[in-house]
Design an enzyme around this catalytic site. Structure first.
Site, mmCIF file in Angstrom:
data_model
loop_
_atom_site.group_PDB
_atom_site.id
_atom_site.type_symbol
_atom_site.label_atom_id
_atom_site.label_comp_id
_atom_site.label_asym_id
_atom_site.label_seq_id
_atom_site.Cartn_x
_atom_site.Cartn_y
_atom_site.Cartn_z
ATOM 1 N N LYS A 38 -18.252 71.718 41.189
ATOM 2 C CA LYS A 38 -17.444 70.433 41.628
ATOM 3 C C LYS A 38 -16.367 71.036 42.640
ATOM 4 O O LYS A 38 -16.258 70.404 43.583
ATOM 5 C CB LYS A 38 -16.749 69.733 40.578
ATOM 6 C CG LYS A 38 -15.631 68.817 40.856
ATOM 7 C CD LYS A 38 -16.310 67.501 41.438
ATOM 8 C CE LYS A 38 -15.424 66.573 41.851
ATOM 9 N NZ LYS A 38 -16.033 65.492 42.732
ATOM 10 N N CYS A 44 -9.209 63.746 46.475
ATOM 11 C CA CYS A 44 -10.228 64.842 46.011
ATOM 12 C C CYS A 44 -10.159 66.101 46.983
ATOM 13 O O CYS A 44 -9.703 67.388 46.455
ATOM 14 C CB CYS A 44 -11.673 64.187 45.911
ATOM 15 S SG CYS A 44 -11.654 62.877 45.033
HETATM 16 N N1 SAJ Z 1 -13.204 63.420 56.818
HETATM 17 C C1 SAJ Z 1 -13.053 63.990 58.159
HETATM 18 N N2 SAJ Z 1 -14.034 64.315 59.020
HETATM 19 C C2 SAJ Z 1 -15.576 64.038 58.349
HETATM 20 C C3 SAJ Z 1 -15.547 63.593 56.991
HETATM 21 C C4 SAJ Z 1 -14.407 63.155 56.574
HETATM 22 O O1 SAJ Z 1 -11.907 64.106 58.777
HETATM 23 O O2 SAJ Z 1 -16.333 64.561 59.175
HETATM 24 C C5 SAJ Z 1 -11.929 63.057 56.027
HETATM 25 C C6 SAJ Z 1 -11.919 61.642 55.740
HETATM 26 O O3 SAJ Z 1 -11.390 60.871 56.821
HETATM 27 C C7 SAJ Z 1 -10.848 61.520 54.643
HETATM 28 C C8 SAJ Z 1 -11.312 63.115 54.009
HETATM 29 O O4 SAJ Z 1 -11.978 63.561 54.791
HETATM 30 O O5 SAJ Z 1 -9.629 61.326 55.053
HETATM 31 C C9 SAJ Z 1 -12.216 62.773 52.866
HETATM 32 O O6 SAJ Z 1 -13.104 61.803 52.770
HETATM 33 P P1 SAJ Z 1 -14.561 61.980 52.264
HETATM 34 O O7 SAJ Z 1 -15.636 60.688 52.853
HETATM 35 O O8 SAJ Z 1 -15.245 63.293 52.871
HETATM 36 O O9 SAJ Z 1 -14.401 62.418 50.991
HETATM 37 P P2 SAJ Z 1 -13.942 61.551 49.649
HETATM 38 O O10 SAJ Z 1 -12.765 62.076 49.218
HETATM 39 O O11 SAJ Z 1 -14.011 59.867 49.839
HETATM 40 O O12 SAJ Z 1 -15.002 62.051 48.540
HETATM 41 C C10 SAJ Z 1 -15.402 63.085 48.065
HETATM 42 C C11 SAJ Z 1 -16.697 63.394 48.177
HETATM 43 N N3 SAJ Z 1 -17.211 64.984 48.228
HETATM 44 C C12 SAJ Z 1 -18.186 65.360 49.198
HETATM 45 O O13 SAJ Z 1 -18.633 64.856 49.828
HETATM 46 C C13 SAJ Z 1 -18.147 66.826 48.960
HETATM 47 C C14 SAJ Z 1 -17.427 62.727 46.965
HETATM 48 O O14 SAJ Z 1 -18.599 63.041 46.816
HETATM 49 C C15 SAJ Z 1 -16.445 63.359 45.474
HETATM 50 O O15 SAJ Z 1 -17.010 62.654 44.445
HETATM 51 C C16 SAJ Z 1 -15.147 62.865 45.767
HETATM 52 O O16 SAJ Z 1 -14.541 63.553 47.062
HETATM 53 C C17 SAJ Z 1 -14.209 63.233 44.494
HETATM 54 O O17 SAJ Z 1 -14.115 62.369 43.764
HETATM 55 O O18 SAJ Z 1 -14.300 64.500 44.231
#
Ligand code: SAJ
Length: 420
Positions: free
Chosen positions: A212, A266
């Protein structure tokens, strides 16, 4: 062996959808939460959080008599613990809620029960939880004492659902099952198969805990790479989005997108759990966190430079200049402002700027408390009509749909490449 009663401890963004998923399969589910408002809301068949489709599933489950909520723990055949695991001031994980959950179920635990920890936790937490339970219930045996013959089975099975798509991913994603023994894994797999369409992939509890943390650290490191590139490109006069698009044409390159920083509960938290346990080895993971946490400050400096430029060119005073921030959510197309770098930037900018600061966030109807008195909530049209300096912070679909000819401003800081 079937599970006559399933109890989910913690009815938040993960616990409530999980409880609802079991209940939608006609299981008898009792959700436990310390928040009386959440419990009352769920028992009315409504929800206290925002997640697409969750309301319908909860309503049907409650009306059908399969799901109820309570503040008091109940005897059950399976317990799933889905409580928050934040970090403390020094980035050390804070396991206080997991400990409280273990303490709450200990008095009602009965021989043959399965206890699953779902909360994101440092390596060794499941064994620690089993130990806490064993201390409170010396009349029962646990896997670290009795192995396969233990009275209570214990496993770590992390959630990996994406906010905004929880009801789909909860069912479709593969699930890592980390039993403290193979029997624990078998029982946990049996439980999740009640609603899971993805595969149950079995390992031990320590590997599942690390898995995780690894998933979210992988994403954090890759976003940090994109964010670092955005700094380098700004310095070199190169459009970072064009650069990434070109580099991603390589068959083995897949760079993520830069932004104002990394938000949510997360990705900006979990990598610190690895760093806290492995400070010597986790150099890259720590640096990625620092790069992503530093991005909002870099954005602020870009805005300050744009304002300085605007002042010099227009001859206006700072108090006569209007800045408009587009987006406050932590990522696109959601209303969730928790741990949002866009919020952090709007807050810092409005505190610094002596003129008007507008915030455009189409997914909310009133400004969050932190911004009241500092910013004004504006529509896209109002902001485009009034602002001198535009700051694009979240690539909501509605912002991407703004026709370019409507954007007349010369001073734009675009952290998402929407107006590139
Ligand atoms: N972000 C960027 N650039 C990108 C992708 C995301 O700057 O290319 C930023 C987003 O804007 C945001 C942050 O990252 O601020 C996180 O967003 P996210 O969509 O990557 O993830 P979360 O926090 O919504 O969900 C994550 C997911 N983990 C992964 O994709 C590895 C989800 O599957 C997990 O279940 C979740 O964390 C969790 O609960 O741990």
């Amino acid at each position: 062996m079937s599970f006559a009663t399933i109890s989910v401890i913690g009815l938040g963004y993960i616990g409530l959808p999980t409880a609802a998923a079991f209940a939608s399969k006609q299981q008898n589910v009792v959700g436990i939460d310390i928040n009386q408002h959440a419990v009352d809301t769920i028992n009315r068949g409504a929800i206290h959080i925002v997640e697409p489709d969750l309301d319908k599933v909860v309503k049907t489950a409650v009306e059908g008599g399969f799901l109820r909520a309570s503040t008091q723990p109940v005897a059950a055949d399976a317990y799933l613990i889905a409580v928050p695991t934040p970090f403390k001031g020094d980035h050390e994980p804070d396991m206080v809620f997991v400990k409280a959950a273990a303490e709450s179920i200990a008095p009602v635990l009965k021989k043959g029960a399965l206890v699953i920890l779902e909360s994101t936790s440092p390596v060794g937490s499941t064994e620690q939880m089993a130990q806490w339970l064993a201390e409170l219930r010396p009349d029962l045996t646990f896997p670290h004492q009795a192995g396969e013959t233990a009275d209570i089975n214990v496993a770590y099975c992390p959630e990996r659902v994406l906010p905004g798509q929880v009801m789909v991913e909860l069912i479709k994603n593969d699930r890592v099952i980390g039993g403290m023994t193979p029997v624990c894994s078998a029982r946990a797999s049996e439980l999740y198969k009640i609603f899971l369409e993805g595969e149950c992939v079995v390992t031990n509890s320590r590997t599942a805990e690390m898995c995780k943390l690894t998933e979210n650290s992988f994403r954090d490191v890759n976003i940090a790479f994109a964010n670092e590139l955005s700094l380098i490109c700004a310095d070199q006069g190169i459009n970072v989005w064009e650069l990434i698009r070109l580099a991603n044409r390589h068959p083995r390159v897949n760079i993520l997108q830069p932004g104002p920083g990394v938000g949510g509960h997360c990705i900006a938290v979990d990598p610190w759990f690895i760093v806290a346990q492995n400070p010597e080895q986790a150099q890259l993971i720590r640096t990625a966190r620092e790069v992503n946490d530093g991005k909002p400050h870099w954005v602020i400096n870009q805005v300050k430079a744009a304002v300085a430029d605007c002042l010099a060119e227009t001859g206006k005073r700072a108090s006569e200049i209007t800045i408009a921030c587009f987006g406050l959510a932590f990522k696109p197309n959601i209303d969730d402002l928790r741990e949002s770098p866009a919020m952090e930037i709007a807050e810092m900018l409005s505190a610094w700027h002596s003129g008007k600061t507008l915030a455009v966030e189409p997914n909310i109807h009133q400004l969050p408390k932190k911004l009241v008195g500092h910013c004004e909530l504006a529509t896209t049209d109002e902001a485009l009509a009034q602002a001198d300096v535009l700051v694009m912070l979240v690539d909501h679909q509605v912002f991407k749909a703004i026709p370019v000819e409507q954007v007349q401003q010369r001073w734009i800081v675009d952290t998402k490449g929407v107006w590139r």
